[in-house]
Design a protein around this motif. Structure first.
Motif, PDB file in Angstrom:
ATOM      1  N   ILE A  94       0.868  -1.174   0.000  1.00 44.92           N
ATOM      2  CA  ILE A  94       0.000   0.000   0.000  1.00 44.92           C
ATOM      3  C   ILE A  94       0.905   1.224   0.000  1.00 44.92           C
ATOM      4  O   ILE A  94       1.879   1.280   0.746  1.00 44.92           O
ATOM      5  N   THR A  95       0.587   2.170  -0.849  1.00 44.15           N
ATOM      6  CA  THR A  95       1.404   3.375  -0.975  1.00 44.15           C
ATOM      7  C   THR A  95       0.696   4.543  -0.318  1.00 44.15           C
ATOM      8  O   THR A  95      -0.483   4.789  -0.570  1.00 44.15           O
ATOM      9  N   ILE A  96       1.455   5.249   0.505  1.00 47.23           N
ATOM     10  CA  ILE A  96       0.970   6.479   1.125  1.00 47.23           C
ATOM     11  C   ILE A  96       2.074   7.509   0.940  1.00 47.23           C
ATOM     12  O   ILE A  96       3.170   7.342   1.472  1.00 47.23           O
ATOM     13  N   GLY A  97       1.783   8.512   0.142  1.00 46.74           N
ATOM     14  CA  GLY A  97       2.807   9.503  -0.178  1.00 46.74           C
ATOM     15  C   GLY A  97       3.878   8.877  -1.049  1.00 46.74           C
ATOM     16  O   GLY A  97       3.582   8.347  -2.112  1.00 46.74           O
ATOM     17  N   GLN A  98       5.105   8.907  -0.580  1.00 46.44           N
ATOM     18  CA  GLN A  98       6.210   8.302  -1.314  1.00 46.44           C
ATOM     19  C   GLN A  98       6.735   7.065  -0.607  1.00 46.44           C
ATOM     20  O   GLN A  98       7.851   6.624  -0.882  1.00 46.44           O
ATOM     21  N   THR A  99       5.941   6.488   0.278  1.00 49.36           N
ATOM     22  CA  THR A  99       6.353   5.290   1.001  1.00 49.36           C
ATOM     23  C   THR A  99       5.446   4.130   0.616  1.00 49.36           C
ATOM     24  O   THR A  99       4.227   4.267   0.588  1.00 49.36           O
ATOM     25  N   ILE A 100       6.065   3.005   0.321  1.00 48.54           N
ATOM     26  CA  ILE A 100       5.339   1.773   0.032  1.00 48.54           C
ATOM     27  C   ILE A 100       5.452   0.887   1.264  1.00 48.54           C
ATOM     28  O   ILE A 100       6.553   0.569   1.710  1.00 48.54           O
ATOM     29  N   TYR A 101       4.319   0.520   1.818  1.00 44.56           N
ATOM     30  CA  TYR A 101       4.261  -0.323   3.003  1.00 44.56           C
ATOM     31  C   TYR A 101       3.919  -1.746   2.573  1.00 44.56           C
ATOM     32  O   TYR A 101       2.985  -1.947   1.798  1.00 44.56           O
ATOM     33  N   LEU A 102       4.661  -2.698   3.070  1.00 36.78           N
ATOM     34  CA  LEU A 102       4.483  -4.104   2.693  1.00 36.78           C
ATOM     35  C   LEU A 102       4.016  -4.936   3.876  1.00 36.78           C
ATOM     36  O   LEU A 102       4.375  -4.661   5.019  1.00 36.78           O
ATOM     37  N   TYR A 103       3.252  -5.953   3.551  1.00 33.27           N
ATOM     38  CA  TYR A 103       2.853  -6.951   4.543  1.00 33.27           C
ATOM     39  C   TYR A 103       3.016  -8.334   3.940  1.00 33.27           C
ATOM     40  O   TYR A 103       2.557  -8.596   2.826  1.00 33.27           O
ATOM     41  N   ASN A 104       3.679  -9.198   4.676  1.00 31.77           N
ATOM     42  CA  ASN A 104       3.846 -10.611   4.320  1.00 31.77           C
ATOM     43  C   ASN A 104       4.565 -10.788   2.976  1.00 31.77           C
ATOM     44  O   ASN A 104       4.330 -11.756   2.261  1.00 31.77           O
ATOM     45  N   VAL A 105       5.424  -9.841   2.648  1.00 30.09           N
ATOM     46  CA  VAL A 105       6.243  -9.908   1.435  1.00 30.09           C
ATOM     47  C   VAL A 105       7.532  -9.131   1.721  1.00 30.09           C
ATOM     48  O   VAL A 105       7.488  -8.076   2.363  1.00 30.09           O
ATOM     49  N   SER A 106       8.650  -9.662   1.287  1.00 29.52           N
ATOM     50  CA  SER A 106       9.917  -8.972   1.521  1.00 29.52           C
ATOM     51  C   SER A 106      10.117  -7.853   0.503  1.00 29.52           C
ATOM     52  O   SER A 106       9.546  -7.877  -0.597  1.00 29.52           O
ATOM     53  N   LYS A 107      10.950  -6.923   0.860  1.00 28.36           N
ATOM     54  CA  LYS A 107      11.303  -5.825  -0.048  1.00 28.36           C
ATOM     55  C   LYS A 107      11.921  -6.387  -1.328  1.00 28.36           C
ATOM     56  O   LYS A 107      11.575  -5.955  -2.429  1.00 28.36           O
ATOM     57  N   ASN A 108      12.823  -7.360  -1.182  1.00 28.43           N
ATOM     58  CA  ASN A 108      13.487  -7.934  -2.358  1.00 28.43           C
ATOM     59  C   ASN A 108      12.494  -8.622  -3.292  1.00 28.43           C
ATOM     60  O   ASN A 108      12.572  -8.477  -4.505  1.00 28.43           O
ATOM     61  N   TYR A 109      11.561  -9.377  -2.717  1.00 28.72           N
ATOM     62  CA  TYR A 109      10.560 -10.046  -3.554  1.00 28.72           C
ATOM     63  C   TYR A 109       9.687  -8.999  -4.248  1.00 28.72           C
ATOM     64  O   TYR A 109       9.433  -9.092  -5.454  1.00 28.72           O
TER      65      TYR A 109
END
Length: 96
Positions: free
Chosen positions: A27-42
């Protein structure tokens, strides 16, 4: 210019995942992408997903943080998540 931030294990992304009945969430809010149950690399290895979230970042930049947030929430309330015009635009960006 503020740089893109990605935050893993986000409680806000967890709430969105629960609401949308999804195992994974970005989910993106502003310029930040927030992740759940998924790694940044994936996440970064999934080009369509990255393009989708980048489109939301562009929407925030175009309309401004609060204005876009209000427009997005109103559109979601009015038409639902899938038919929200901002989500349609983001899905279209996946194939560019």
């Amino acid at each position: 210019m503020k740089t893109l931030q990605i935050k893993e294990n986000s409680w806000i992304a967890k709430l969105a995942a629960k609401k949308l009945k999804s195992d994974q969430m970005a989910i993106t809010i502003g310029q930040t992408i927030y992740l759940y149950n998924v790694s940044k690399n994936y996440f970064l290895s999934q080009s369509k997903w990255v393009k989708h979230e980048q489109q939301h970042i562009q929407q925030f930049k175009k309309y401004g943080f609060f204005k876009f947030l209000i427009m997005y929430l109103y559109e979601s309330w009015k038409k639902g998540y899938y038919n929200n015009k901002w989500e349609i635009e983001a899905r279209e960006a996946e194939n560019k």
